[in-house]
Design an enzyme around this catalytic site. Structure first.
Site, PDB file in Angstrom:
ATOM      1  N   ASP A   1       0.819  -1.202   0.000  1.00 44.04           N
ATOM      2  CA  ASP A   1       0.000   0.000   0.000  1.00 44.04           C
ATOM      3  C   ASP A   1       0.862   1.264   0.000  1.00 44.04           C
ATOM      4  O   ASP A   1       1.852   1.339   0.744  1.00 44.04           O
ATOM      5  CB  ASP A   1      -0.852  -0.037   1.281  1.00 44.04           C
TER       6      ASP A   1
ATOM      7  N   GLU B   1       1.945  -0.370  -4.756  1.00 43.85           N
ATOM      8  CA  GLU B   1       0.999   0.660  -5.182  1.00 43.85           C
ATOM      9  C   GLU B   1       1.774   1.980  -5.222  1.00 43.85           C
ATOM     10  O   GLU B   1       1.953   2.629  -4.195  1.00 43.85           O
ATOM     11  CB  GLU B   1      -0.184   0.775  -4.217  1.00 43.85           C
TER      12      GLU B   1
END
Ligand code: NOJ
Length: 517
Positions: free
Chosen positions: A202, A257
């Site tokens: 993330d 990401e």
């Protein structure tokens, strides 16, 4: 026999656990629910799943606010449930990626509870604390995600501000502190030891911060700092993570990401083959359904990644964005053409649960809105069957998407013309073709509104043609037709004339995969 790593050939399927399948009737999907639906994934032909967070969390950001990285939130099940899911996926040759959230924790995490307790707590420097600016305001002008508000919250108890690039309940960890790095490496080891095949990481570009915490330039003020944070400090951390992950047997991997909306900025996160194994690249997701604009995206991506030996990824839908069918005007034929685009490009495709059913976003009435980032629509529960609750034992946490009555998994498995069967056919064809999995990609000259390319691996070839317009297009006389004369339609987005010789014409909103006879 080629020996490229599995993740170059895989089709990865993202599961948002809350919305997939509920086994215990609390209205929220869970790990046993996922396990009970593995047959759907096996039959579809996915090679790997990525599970969005299922860790202990107060759910202010539905799991991206982790309060214990090494335990399962009771709403999703137990550690025994994740072990069982991993084992059963592996028994079916499906790899498992879990979400690692290293940039921030929940404010309820014991690390932050300790950190905020006093100025001299040993964990004070695990997070980013600063004195107020001379006027008493936040230490700099950074803006948080979701709401146009400062990325800083003042803590009365100790008289300092703490940094949060997302919600105030998601304080940022300070990766400049080696103890934080070590703690996060322990989390990585915990999951690798449990047998996961890798991580989706993330906001990984966020972990290194400017030590001076300088203001963002005036011209970008108002843009969330998370979309701007691109720092040299991040890269040594990625190299260390890479070494750690590569030290495990069995081709473990990480896909980052990198939410920087320019592929030029994304490419360096692959390092020299010593940072991310794969990176998401979102500019194509934000590109409208337009042949010329997509040609630019494809050329930019391959032009930047091929020379550095980096393997691309492609994604059209996820839990943070409106589904691609919704974005492309709601047309299912167009969404189906997009599926052959996505699965026909050189790189690793990421699917988002429900796109194989051709789902639209749910329309969420104001009284049912729950996400602070306005992303509820794409997180609607999956319809499994045509009954009134579509296989959910009680009312789910969000409303069903439109067309749930006709677009359930059971309905679509029963109909060979369905979007689900199109995904299955194309994934089978992809699995069977080294050209589609690993082949080079050469764009062809096509009429306006059409994109075409040939994929080649040794002597094997496939062609992909996509009509971005709603009108039929004749290809005769173009390079695209010359290169594919006499080839056979292997997969058609509308199912038409598969197995017959390509005649040089694309229907409106149609995409084709062709193979030499
Ligand atoms: C990106 C995740 O995909 C998103 O859902 C989340 O809100 C933010 N990162 C913060 O963790």
């Amino acid at each position: 026999m080629t020996t490229l790593p599995w993740w170059t050939a895989a089709v990865v399927y993202q599961i948002y656990p809350r919305s997939f399948c509920d086994s215990d009737g609390d209205g929220v999907g869970d790990l046993p629910g996922i396990r009970s639906r593995l047959d759907h994934l096996v039959r579809l032909g996915v090679d790997a799943i990525w599970l969005s967070p299922f860790y202990r969390s107060p759910m202010k950001d539905f799991g991206y606010d982790v309060s214990d990285h090494c335990d399962v939130d009771p709403v999703f099940g137990t550690l025994a449930d994740i072990d069982a899911l991993i084992a059963e996926c592996h028994a079916h040759d499906i790899r498992v990626l879990v979400d690692l959230v290293p940039n921030h924790t929940s404010d309820q995490h014991e690390w932050f509870q300790a950190s905020r307790s006093s100025l001299d707590d040993p964990k004070r420097d695990w997070y980013v604390w600063r004195d107020p600016a001379p006027d008493g305001g936040p230490p700099n002008n950074w803006v948080a995600a979701f709401r146009p508000e400062p990325a800083w919250t003042f803590d009365e108890a100790t008289g300092q501000y703490y940094l949060h690039l997302f919600l105030p309940e998601q304080p940022d960890l300070d990766w400049a502190n080696p103890e934080v790095v070590e703690a996060m490496h322990d989390v990585v080891r915990f999951w690798l030891d449990r047998g996961v095949d890798g991580f989706r990481i993330d906001v990984v570009h966020g972990i290194g911060k400017d030590p001076a915490l300088a203001d963002d330039p005036d011209e970008v003020v108002g843009i969330p700092h998370t979309a701007l944070n691109d720092r040299p400090e991040t890269h040594p951390h990625l190299r260390e993570l890479r070494r750690l992950i590569d030290s495990y047997p069995g081709e473990r991997m990480m896909v980052g990401e990198v939410y920087l909306l320019d592929t030029h900025l994304v490419a360096p996160y692959y390092g020299r083959g010593d940072e991310l194994h794969l990176s998401f690249n979102f500019p194509p997701l934000y590109t409208p359904w337009d042949a010329e604009r997509w040609r630019e995206q494809i050329e930019t991506t391959t032009g930047l990644l091929d020379p550095i030996g980096a393997w691309p990824t492609w994604v059209l839908s996820n839990h943070d964005n409106r589904r691609h069918r919704t974005r492309y005007g709601g047309s299912e034929p167009r969404a189906r053409a997009a599926a052959l685009l996505l699965l026909g490009l050189r790189g690793t495709p990421f699917l988002y649960a429900g796109e194989e059913l051709g789902l639209l976003d749910a329309e969420v009435p104001p009284e049912r809105v729950v996400d602070p980032g306005g992303r509820d629509g794409c997180r609607a529960p999956l319809p499994w069957d045509p009954t009134h609750r579509h296989g959910w034992p009680s009312e789910p946490w969000l409303p069903f998407p439109p067309e749930a009555d006709t677009h359930s998994a059971a309905d679509e498995w029963a109909d060979p013309r369905s979007t689900l069967h199109l995904y299955q056919r194309s994934m089978l064809a992809r699995r069977a073709s080294t050209a589609l999995r690993w082949g080079d990609q050469r764009l062809l000259t096509c009429p306006v509104g059409v994109l075409g390319w040939v994929r080649s691996h040794g002597a094997e070839q496939r062609a992909v043609l996509v009509n971005f317009t709603a009108d039929p297009v004749d290809l005769e006389g173009t390079e695209a037709f010359g290169a594919t004369a006499g080839w056979v339609v292997e997969v058609a987005s509308d199912g038409a004339a598969e197995g017959t010789t390509f005649r040089g014409r694309l229907a409106g909103d149609q995409a084709l995969w062709l193979r030499p006879r």
